[in-house]
Design a protein around this motif. Sequence first.
Motif, PDB file in Angstrom:
ATOM      1  N   UNK A 221     -30.821  49.147  -3.749  1.00 56.70           N
ATOM      2  CA  UNK A 221     -31.841  48.842  -2.742  1.00 56.70           C
ATOM      3  C   UNK A 221     -31.969  49.979  -1.732  1.00 56.70           C
ATOM      4  N   UNK A 222     -30.833  50.462  -1.238  1.00 55.63           N
ATOM      5  CA  UNK A 222     -30.855  51.565  -0.272  1.00 55.63           C
ATOM      6  C   UNK A 222     -31.413  52.832  -0.922  1.00 55.63           C
ATOM      7  N   UNK A 223     -30.988  53.115  -2.148  1.00 54.07           N
ATOM      8  CA  UNK A 223     -31.419  54.341  -2.819  1.00 54.07           C
ATOM      9  C   UNK A 223     -32.915  54.320  -3.110  1.00 54.07           C
ATOM     10  N   UNK A 255     -26.729  54.815 -10.222  1.00 57.24           N
ATOM     11  CA  UNK A 255     -27.560  55.962 -10.592  1.00 57.24           C
ATOM     12  C   UNK A 255     -28.401  55.634 -11.821  1.00 57.24           C
ATOM     13  N   UNK A 256     -27.787  55.048 -12.820  1.00 56.63           N
ATOM     14  CA  UNK A 256     -28.529  54.718 -14.044  1.00 56.63           C
ATOM     15  C   UNK A 256     -29.671  53.750 -13.765  1.00 56.63           C
ATOM     16  N   UNK A 267     -30.281  62.860  -6.063  1.00 55.83           N
ATOM     17  CA  UNK A 267     -29.080  62.064  -5.833  1.00 55.83           C
ATOM     18  C   UNK A 267     -27.908  63.025  -5.664  1.00 55.83           C
ATOM     19  N   UNK A 268     -27.233  62.907  -4.515  1.00 54.31           N
ATOM     20  CA  UNK A 268     -26.159  63.823  -4.144  1.00 54.31           C
ATOM     21  C   UNK A 268     -24.853  63.049  -3.973  1.00 54.31           C
ATOM     22  N   UNK A 286     -26.541  61.148 -14.187  1.00 52.06           N
ATOM     23  CA  UNK A 286     -27.804  61.671 -13.685  1.00 52.06           C
ATOM     24  C   UNK A 286     -27.726  62.272 -12.294  1.00 52.06           C
ATOM     25  N   UNK A 287     -26.547  62.742 -11.880  1.00 50.96           N
ATOM     26  CA  UNK A 287     -26.381  63.362 -10.576  1.00 50.96           C
ATOM     27  C   UNK A 287     -27.199  64.653 -10.492  1.00 50.96           C
TER      28      UNK A 287
END
Length: 425
Positions: A221-223, A255-256, A267-268, A286-287
Amino acid sequence: MYLVYADEQGNVYDHPELYGLARSGDMIVEMLEEELIPLPEGATLVGLPCTRAVGMNPETGEMLPLPAGSQAVGALLPQGFTRLCLPGYVKTDKEYKLPLFGYSAVVWKDGGFYVAADPTDNPEQWNPLNSGREAVEAGVEALTAKYPENRLYGHLSNCALGYECLTSSNTFLGRWEGAVPVSYSCNAGCFGCISEQPDDSGFVSPQTRMNFRPTVSELTQVMLEHLKTPQSIVSFGQGCEGEPSTQAKLIIEAIREVRSITDMGYININTNAGLSDHMRGIVDAGLDLMRVSTISALDDHYNAYYKPRGYTLANVEKSLKYALSQGVYTSINYLIFPGVTDREEEIEAMVEFVRRTGLRLIQMRNLNIDPEAYLNLIPPAQGDILGMKTMLDIFRDELPEVVIGSYTHVPPTELARVKQLPINI
C-alpha cells in the motif's frame, strides 16, 4: 575567521579577538580560508554540552580555551554538504558523550557564519525548509484516513511530525524518496546506531525503532501510493528500523506484488548487505537501487564500528558485485569523519573497494557520533592524514566514472534497468 561560542543558555556569540579553530580527529587545527562556505540554508547551530571552545590569538598563535560558563558551537549541515572539520573544543567532563549528531566547525566571518564544508551535492531536495509543516500534516491526515488499518502510516506519521524525518515526510508529500521501514531486528551492533542503543552505551538514541513486523499488504500500500511518477523512489532501510534484509521474505513478496501492478519509479534498499543470500533474493525480485552503509573498507575499522553478527566485509562486497551484475544501480552510504576517513590507508582501501565492486555512486554522510568515543573505538592511524578536501579530490581524480554525492540518485537514463556485464563474484 572569528571564534563562535555559546553561553549556558544557548545564546551564540562571535569572539571579538580570537580566531576560530577546528579539529581533525583529536588534533586542534587552523581552519583554511579556501575551505569555508557561508552557513548553508537549512543548517542548525547547536551548543556542545560539557565543552569549552578553543580559539587562537592571531598575533601570537597561542591556542586558548574560553573560560568556564561557555561552550563550543557546531553546525549540523543539511544533506548535500560534506563537513571538512570538527568544531575546536576541549571537554570539561571526559565521561560525557555528546548526542549523536554530525558536528561541523563554524566561524564568524565578514558579518556572517561560515562552515568548513564541501558542497558535494544539490541540497535542494533535502533542505528542511522545503518540507513545510502544514503540507506534511495534510499528507499525514489524508493517508492515515485512506489507510486507517495500515500501521506503517501510523509509524511514519510520528517520524515525519515528531522527528521531522525528511524521507518519511516525502512519503506523505508524495515526492522524491519515500520511506518504507520493514525491520525491527538487526544483524549488526553499530556503535552509533540512531535507533537502538544498549542501556550502558552512554548514548541516547534520537529515534525510536519500529516494534512490529509489517504485512506484505501494508508494505505494498505504501509503495504503490508513492510510486506514481518516473522519478519516485521507495526505500527499505530507514533510521527508525534495523537491517531490512533480515525481513527478506517480506521484501521479496512486496516487490513482486508491486512490480506485477506497476513498473513506475524505483525500488531502493538501504542495507549493510551482509546477508549475501538474502540480498541475492531481493535483487532477483526486481530491486532497482542499492545503497550499502559502510564506514571503512578496512576490516578492523569496519568490525569495530559495525560489530557484524554472522557476516564480514567480504559478504558486503559479494552482495554489491551480484547486484551490479543484475543491473542494479549501486552506491555506498559512506559514514565520514574528519581525521579518520581522510587517513592515507583509508583512502587507498576505499578506492580499491569501489573499483572491485563497480560502484556508481558514493554518498558522503557526516557520521553522527561523539568524537572521543569514536576515536577510542577504532584502530589508530597508520599513515598520514591528508585532509577531507584532498580526500574528495583523490576520489574525483581516481574514480572519474563514480558520482560523488550525498543522497540516493535516480540512475542516468542510459543505465536505468539495463543489465551490466557479469563480473566475477
